[in-house]
Design an enzyme around this catalytic site. Structure first.
Site, PDB file in Angstrom:
ATOM      1  N   PRO A   1       0.820  -1.214   0.000  1.00 32.53           N
ATOM      2  CA  PRO A   1       0.000   0.000   0.000  1.00 32.53           C
ATOM      3  C   PRO A   1       0.851   1.261   0.000  1.00 32.53           C
ATOM      4  O   PRO A   1       1.965   1.260   0.534  1.00 32.53           O
ATOM      5  CB  PRO A   1      -0.799  -0.116   1.310  1.00 32.53           C
ATOM      6  CG  PRO A   1      -0.070  -1.111   2.152  1.00 32.53           C
ATOM      7  CD  PRO A   1       0.707  -2.001   1.232  1.00 32.53           C
ATOM      8  N   ASP A   2       0.346   2.327  -0.621  1.00 31.64           N
ATOM      9  CA  ASP A   2       1.047   3.617  -0.542  1.00 31.64           C
ATOM     10  C   ASP A   2       0.586   4.342   0.728  1.00 31.64           C
ATOM     11  O   ASP A   2      -0.038   3.731   1.605  1.00 31.64           O
ATOM     12  CB  ASP A   2       0.819   4.442  -1.819  1.00 31.64           C
ATOM     13  CG  ASP A   2      -0.641   4.848  -2.006  1.00 31.64           C
ATOM     14  OD1 ASP A   2      -1.468   4.589  -1.101  1.00 31.64           O
ATOM     15  OD2 ASP A   2      -0.966   5.420  -3.056  1.00 31.64           O
ATOM     16  N   PHE A   3       0.907   5.624   0.853  1.00 36.12           N
ATOM     17  CA  PHE A   3       0.477   6.378   2.028  1.00 36.12           C
ATOM     18  C   PHE A   3      -0.916   6.975   1.855  1.00 36.12           C
ATOM     19  O   PHE A   3      -1.782   6.829   2.696  1.00 36.12           O
ATOM     20  CB  PHE A   3       1.431   7.553   2.283  1.00 36.12           C
ATOM     21  CG  PHE A   3       2.630   7.212   3.111  1.00 36.12           C
ATOM     22  CD1 PHE A   3       2.775   5.971   3.698  1.00 36.12           C
ATOM     23  CD2 PHE A   3       3.629   8.165   3.311  1.00 36.12           C
ATOM     24  CE1 PHE A   3       3.884   5.669   4.460  1.00 36.12           C
ATOM     25  CE2 PHE A   3       4.749   7.872   4.067  1.00 36.12           C
ATOM     26  CZ  PHE A   3       4.877   6.632   4.642  1.00 36.12           C
ATOM     27  N   ARG A   4      -1.092   7.679   0.717  1.00 31.30           N
ATOM     28  CA  ARG A   4      -2.209   8.634   0.681  1.00 31.30           C
ATOM     29  C   ARG A   4      -3.389   8.232  -0.181  1.00 31.30           C
ATOM     30  O   ARG A   4      -4.353   8.981  -0.249  1.00 31.30           O
ATOM     31  CB  ARG A   4      -1.678  10.003   0.234  1.00 31.30           C
ATOM     32  CG  ARG A   4      -0.739  10.619   1.259  1.00 31.30           C
ATOM     33  CD  ARG A   4      -0.182  11.957   0.829  1.00 31.30           C
ATOM     34  NE  ARG A   4       0.737  12.477   1.843  1.00 31.30           N
ATOM     35  CZ  ARG A   4       2.001  12.110   1.967  1.00 31.30           C
ATOM     36  NH1 ARG A   4       2.517  11.232   1.129  1.00 31.30           N
ATOM     37  NH2 ARG A   4       2.756  12.616   2.918  1.00 31.30           N
TER      38      ARG A   4
ATOM     39  N   ASN B   1      10.909   5.133  -2.220  1.00 29.89           N
ATOM     40  CA  ASN B   1      10.448   3.864  -1.656  1.00 29.89           C
ATOM     41  C   ASN B   1      11.540   3.166  -0.854  1.00 29.89           C
ATOM     42  O   ASN B   1      12.728   3.339  -1.106  1.00 29.89           O
ATOM     43  CB  ASN B   1       9.952   2.951  -2.778  1.00 29.89           C
ATOM     44  CG  ASN B   1       8.710   3.520  -3.430  1.00 29.89           C
ATOM     45  OD1 ASN B   1       8.107   4.442  -2.889  1.00 29.89           O
ATOM     46  ND2 ASN B   1       8.348   2.989  -4.578  1.00 29.89           N
TER      47      ASN B   1
ATOM     48  N   ASP C   1      11.117  -0.265  -0.318  1.00 28.61           N
ATOM     49  CA  ASP C   1      10.802  -1.693  -0.495  1.00 28.61           C
ATOM     50  C   ASP C   1      11.845  -2.484  -1.270  1.00 28.61           C
ATOM     51  O   ASP C   1      11.722  -3.704  -1.419  1.00 28.61           O
ATOM     52  CB  ASP C   1       9.427  -1.848  -1.144  1.00 28.61           C
ATOM     53  CG  ASP C   1       9.325  -1.133  -2.492  1.00 28.61           C
ATOM     54  OD1 ASP C   1      10.340  -1.051  -3.213  1.00 28.61           O
ATOM     55  OD2 ASP C   1       8.231  -0.654  -2.830  1.00 28.61           O
TER      56      ASP C   1
ATOM     57  N   HIS D   1      14.671   8.106   0.772  1.00 25.95           N
ATOM     58  CA  HIS D   1      14.112   7.991   2.122  1.00 25.95           C
ATOM     59  C   HIS D   1      14.575   6.729   2.835  1.00 25.95           C
ATOM     60  O   HIS D   1      13.926   6.261   3.767  1.00 25.95           O
ATOM     61  CB  HIS D   1      12.579   8.046   2.058  1.00 25.95           C
ATOM     62  CG  HIS D   1      12.076   9.364   1.559  1.00 25.95           C
ATOM     63  ND1 HIS D   1      10.755   9.604   1.290  1.00 25.95           N
ATOM     64  CD2 HIS D   1      12.724  10.519   1.288  1.00 25.95           C
ATOM     65  CE1 HIS D   1      10.620  10.856   0.864  1.00 25.95           C
ATOM     66  NE2 HIS D   1      11.801  11.427   0.851  1.00 25.95           N
TER      67      HIS D   1
HETATM   68  P1  CNA Z   1       1.892   8.778  -1.484  1.00 20.72           P
HETATM   69  O1  CNA Z   1       1.864  10.115  -0.867  1.00 20.72           O
HETATM   70  O2  CNA Z   1       1.103   7.707  -0.846  1.00 20.72           O
HETATM   71  O3  CNA Z   1       1.391   8.970  -2.998  1.00 20.72           O
HETATM   72  C1  CNA Z   1       1.221   7.912  -3.876  1.00 20.72           C
HETATM   73  C2  CNA Z   1       0.754   8.480  -5.207  1.00 20.72           C
HETATM   74  O4  CNA Z   1       0.737   7.414  -6.132  1.00 20.72           O
HETATM   75  C3  CNA Z   1      -0.639   9.075  -5.182  1.00 20.72           C
HETATM   76  O5  CNA Z   1      -0.642  10.256  -5.952  1.00 20.72           O
HETATM   77  C4  CNA Z   1      -1.505   7.993  -5.815  1.00 20.72           C
HETATM   78  O6  CNA Z   1      -2.602   8.526  -6.529  1.00 20.72           O
HETATM   79  C5  CNA Z   1      -0.537   7.363  -6.768  1.00 20.72           C
HETATM   80  N1  CNA Z   1      -0.780   5.946  -7.050  1.00 20.72           N
HETATM   81  C6  CNA Z   1      -1.096   4.936  -6.185  1.00 20.72           C
HETATM   82  N2  CNA Z   1      -1.148   3.752  -6.810  1.00 20.72           N
HETATM   83  C7  CNA Z   1      -0.860   4.021  -8.109  1.00 20.72           C
HETATM   84  C8  CNA Z   1      -0.731   3.216  -9.264  1.00 20.72           C
HETATM   85  N3  CNA Z   1      -0.892   1.881  -9.236  1.00 20.72           N
HETATM   86  N4  CNA Z   1      -0.413   3.799 -10.428  1.00 20.72           N
HETATM   87  C9  CNA Z   1      -0.247   5.160 -10.500  1.00 20.72           C
HETATM   88  N5  CNA Z   1      -0.330   5.966  -9.440  1.00 20.72           N
HETATM   89  C10 CNA Z   1      -0.633   5.404  -8.259  1.00 20.72           C
HETATM   90  O7  CNA Z   1       3.379   8.236  -1.643  1.00 20.72           O
HETATM   91  P2  CNA Z   1       4.708   9.052  -1.985  1.00 20.72           P
HETATM   92  O8  CNA Z   1       5.678   8.072  -2.450  1.00 20.72           O
HETATM   93  O9  CNA Z   1       4.427  10.241  -2.818  1.00 20.72           O
HETATM   94  O10 CNA Z   1       5.150   9.575  -0.551  1.00 20.72           O
HETATM   95  C11 CNA Z   1       6.441   9.441  -0.091  1.00 20.72           C
HETATM   96  C12 CNA Z   1       6.564   8.503   1.099  1.00 20.72           C
HETATM   97  C13 CNA Z   1       5.829   7.217   0.876  1.00 20.72           C
HETATM   98  C14 CNA Z   1       7.998   8.070   1.282  1.00 20.72           C
HETATM   99  O11 CNA Z   1       8.478   8.571   2.496  1.00 20.72           O
HETATM  100  C15 CNA Z   1       8.000   6.528   1.263  1.00 20.72           C
HETATM  101  O12 CNA Z   1       8.954   5.967   2.116  1.00 20.72           O
HETATM  102  C16 CNA Z   1       6.632   6.171   1.648  1.00 20.72           C
HETATM  103  N6  CNA Z   1       6.121   4.829   1.317  1.00 20.72           N
HETATM  104  C17 CNA Z   1       6.870   3.915   0.632  1.00 20.72           C
HETATM  105  C18 CNA Z   1       6.363   2.668   0.338  1.00 20.72           C
HETATM  106  C19 CNA Z   1       7.204   1.673  -0.417  1.00 20.72           C
HETATM  107  O13 CNA Z   1       8.414   1.602  -0.210  1.00 20.72           O
HETATM  108  N7  CNA Z   1       6.601   0.898  -1.323  1.00 20.72           N
HETATM  109  C20 CNA Z   1       5.065   2.326   0.749  1.00 20.72           C
HETATM  110  C21 CNA Z   1       4.329   3.280   1.461  1.00 20.72           C
HETATM  111  C22 CNA Z   1       4.865   4.521   1.730  1.00 20.72           C
END
Ligand code: CNA
Length: 358
Positions: free
Chosen positions: A92-95, A166, A168, A185
């Site tokens: 999952p992402d954050f937002r 990321n 991961d 990060h």
């Molecule tokens: P965020 O703020 O959660 O934004 C994610 C963005 O991606 C949003 O604009 C969504 O609309 C968009 N999105 C989600 N899924 C998809 C998809 N399948 N295709 C296209 N767009 C999509 O995350 P950010 O990365 O902007 O924020 C930075 C944080 C998130 C960092 O500090 C990370 O460490 C942190 N994070 C990382 C992970 C990971 O390593 N996979 C997971 C969760 C959070």
């Protein structure tokens, strides 16, 4: 610690100190003086509306970007990526509303969602972070089409670097190596003791968790000064561009450099007053003055596949994903076999021993 919008100006002001921590900053210091001046010049002229850059794309669409790449004039591509590139892998992402981590943290009883990644909170209450880390821990997930698209850019000699937020490690699993990557990060790949006096590094195997979320790595600041002024195309994928100073990197490319966003929603557009604080005007997809920013609203995987198709790389990309996923599956199967074997061997040995005893 990467910060949200409210601390942006403070973070940028901190940048010179962090640069000083870098081993190789002295080599790049002289060159960076010029690029810093270029950056400031560009920033002021953009912010004050004095000049826009050259229009490089014949059309502000994915087709326009593909034609530019195929023209041979685009040799240095930077990818800036975030959590959205890994959601299709199951992380999952954050937002994202509903599915993002911030919408699902109630079980941790946090004072506010971001606390889970803040070191002061972690020192008092480490449990929520470790519980989350277990859920996100590398090894359980496979890189996505988008990760392999970046690997293709590397293989074709077009990838200057991938700047990732990321943790991961999926970029590495997909075949990007240390030099190709800035893990802005932090990453699960290496870990550090959080004690200021210790800072000892631990491998992924030893610790299975990373805390360089504390500071952006010094290498982030040195490479960005080399990479962004030379960039011919910036591809931004799967990020809300909410965390600074990472988000303001979009303003570090030259005025003429096209910027392609592949995301579910438009992000990085200017916020009121941000120009005044020195973060530049952000992305401009829609105004009358738009001349270089392209928003392709889709999943990262679909967007990358569509671009690959326009470039004539689709079959190659599909083949790469299939091959690499099969390789990961077979490694996993072997690992599981190995894990199962010792116990069956020792069971056999025990049985053998008891036979002998009898
Ligand atoms: P965020 O703020 O959660 O934004 C994610 C963005 O991606 C949003 O604009 C969504 O609309 C968009 N999105 C989600 N899924 C998809 C998809 N399948 N295709 C296209 N767009 C999509 O995350 P950010 O990365 O902007 O924020 C930075 C944080 C998130 C960092 O500090 C990370 O460490 C942190 N994070 C990382 C992970 C990971 O390593 N996979 C997971 C969760 C959070």
């Amino acid at each position: 610690c990467p910060v949200e919008v409210s601390k942006r100006a403070e973070e940028e002001a901190d940048t010179p100190d962090l640069e000083g921590q870098s081993d190789d900053s002295s080599n790049e210091g002289d060159a960076s003086g010029d690029t810093e001046m270029d950056f400031l010049r560009g920033l002021f002229s953009r912010t004050l509306g004095l000049s826009s850059g050259e229009k490089v794309l014949d059309e502000l669409t994915l087709d326009g970007v593909a034609r530019y790449i195929l023209s041979g004039k685009c040799k240095n591509i930077i990818c800036m990526v975030g959590a959205g590139i890994s959601t299709s892998a199951g992380i999952p992402d954050f937002r994202s509303p509903g599915t993002g981590l911030y919408a699902n943290l109630q079980k941790f009883n946090l004072p506010y969602p971001e606390a889970i990644f803040q070191i002061d909170y972690f020192k008092k209450h480490p449990e929520p972070f470790f519980a989350l880390a277990r859920e996100l821990y590398p090894g359980q997930f496979k890189p996505t089409v988008c990760h392999y698209f970046m690997r293709m850019l590397k293989d074709k000699g077009l990838l200057t670097r991938c700047y990732s937020q990321n943790i991961d490690t999926l970029e590495r699993v997909a075949g990007l190596e240390g030099e190709d990557l800035i893990e802005a990060h932090g990453t699960f790949h290496t870990s550090h003791c959080v004690s200021f006096l210790c800072r000892k590094e631990y491998s992924m195997d030893w610790m299975k968790i990373n805390y360089s979320h504390l500071n952006l790595p010094a290498r982030f600041f040195t490479t960005m000064k080399m990479d962004f002024p030379r960039c011919d195309l910036l591809i931004i994928m799967g990020t809300s561009l909410q965390v600074q100073p990472f988000a303001s990197l979009v303003n570090r490319v030259s005025n003429s450099c096209p910027r392609l966003l592949i995301n579910m929603e438009k992000t990085g557009q200017s916020e009121f007053g941000m120009g005044l604080f020195g973060f530049g005007g952000g992305m401009d997809f829609d105004s009358d003055k738009a001349y270089r920013d392209v928003a392709h609203l889709s999943s990262c995987d679909d967007g990358c596949m569509a671009l690959a198709e326009l470039l004539g790389w689709k079959a190659e990309l599909e083949e790469m994903v299939k091959r690499e996923h099969a390789l990961i599956d077979s490694k996993d199967a072997k690992k599981k076999d190995k894990e199962a074997t010792p116990s069956s061997r020792s069971a056999g040995a025990e049985a053998g021993n008891s036979d002998k005893t009898e």
